[in-house]
Design a protein around this motif. Structure first.
Motif, mmCIF file in Angstrom:
data_model
loop_
_atom_site.group_PDB
_atom_site.id
_atom_site.type_symbol
_atom_site.label_atom_id
_atom_site.label_comp_id
_atom_site.label_asym_id
_atom_site.label_seq_id
_atom_site.Cartn_x
_atom_site.Cartn_y
_atom_site.Cartn_z
ATOM 1 N N CYS A 47 0.796 -1.240 0.000
ATOM 2 C CA CYS A 47 0.000 0.000 0.000
ATOM 3 C C CYS A 47 0.829 1.291 0.000
ATOM 4 O O CYS A 47 0.333 2.341 -0.346
ATOM 5 C CB CYS A 47 -0.949 0.017 1.190
ATOM 6 N N CYS A 104 -3.157 7.813 4.062
ATOM 7 C CA CYS A 104 -2.071 7.453 3.134
ATOM 8 C C CYS A 104 -1.097 8.598 2.921
ATOM 9 O O CYS A 104 -0.081 8.440 2.247
ATOM 10 C CB CYS A 104 -2.661 7.062 1.777
ATOM 11 N N CYS A 137 -4.413 4.967 -2.385
ATOM 12 C CA CYS A 137 -5.249 5.905 -1.628
ATOM 13 C C CYS A 137 -6.688 5.408 -1.711
ATOM 14 O O CYS A 137 -7.297 5.449 -2.779
ATOM 15 C CB CYS A 137 -5.141 7.306 -2.228
ATOM 16 N N ARG A 138 -7.200 4.937 -0.591
ATOM 17 C CA ARG A 138 -8.554 4.370 -0.603
ATOM 18 C C ARG A 138 -9.602 5.454 -0.802
ATOM 19 O O ARG A 138 -10.727 5.172 -1.187
ATOM 20 C CB ARG A 138 -8.826 3.597 0.681
ATOM 21 N N CYS A 139 -9.241 6.710 -0.519
ATOM 22 C CA CYS A 139 -10.181 7.806 -0.751
ATOM 23 C C CYS A 139 -10.188 8.248 -2.209
ATOM 24 O O CYS A 139 -11.006 9.066 -2.601
ATOM 25 C CB CYS A 139 -9.820 9.009 0.116
#
Ligand code: FES
Ligand code: FES
Length: 165
Positions: A47, A104, A137-139
């Motif tokens: 990640c 992140c 970046c999960r967003c």
């Protein structure tokens, strides 16, 4: 049995006693040195949340055994601003909304600093995206992140040109 090592972290030489030779650099920074700005996301190299600059190169600190880097120089997110003055990459992330939840972000910023130092992307957004692809970046703030890297690169390039002028 404990192992002795040293690490220069953000310019300060630290003497460290490791209880476990399997301690990762990430765990040493977060738990041993209380530098929790470096985040633990996957803990398996997927990640980029744990990115730091080690001996001048960006790495995933969750994949690095601390003891293998005895004597090394490490820069973490805590070491990039100069007092109240943010690093140009930090400023660019703010200016371009390169974050939402921020989890992140320290990894993104350290990776961006490493990428800019590598100097291989030019002003090509596609190459910046590729160079930053190890940082998830999960967003989904990718658009702002790419714009921020491009802007910071320009600012830092201009600063370099001034220095040699
Ligand atoms: S925590 Fe190291 S790559 Fe995800
Ligand atoms: S800003 Fe939330 S994961 Fe990237």
């Amino acid at each position: 049995m404990s192992l002795s090592m040293t690490l220069t972290v953000n310019g300060v030489k630290r003497a460290i006693e490791l209880d476990d030779p399997r301690t990762t650099l990430l765990d040493l920074l977060r738990e041993g040195l209380q530098l929790t700005g470096t985040k633990k996301g996957c803990d398996r190299g997927q990640c980029g949340a744990c990115t730091v600059i080690l001996r001048g190169r960006r790495i995933n600190s969750c994949l690095a055994l601390a003891i293998s880097h005895d004597g090394a120089d490490v820069v973490t997110i805590e070491g990039v601003a100069q007092g109240d003055r943010l690093h140009p990459v930090q400023e660019a992330f703010l200016a371009h909304d390169g974050l939402q939840c921020g989890f992140c972000t320290s990894g993104q910023i350290m990776s961006a600093i490493g990428l800019i130092q590598e100097g291989e992307t030019g002003d090509d957004p596609e190459r910046v995206r590729e160079g930053m692809s190890g940082n998830l970046c999960r967003c989904g703030a990718y658009r702002g992140i790419t714009e921020a890297v491009l802007q910071a690169q320009e600012v830092l390039g201009a600063a370099d040109r001034k220095e040699v002028a």
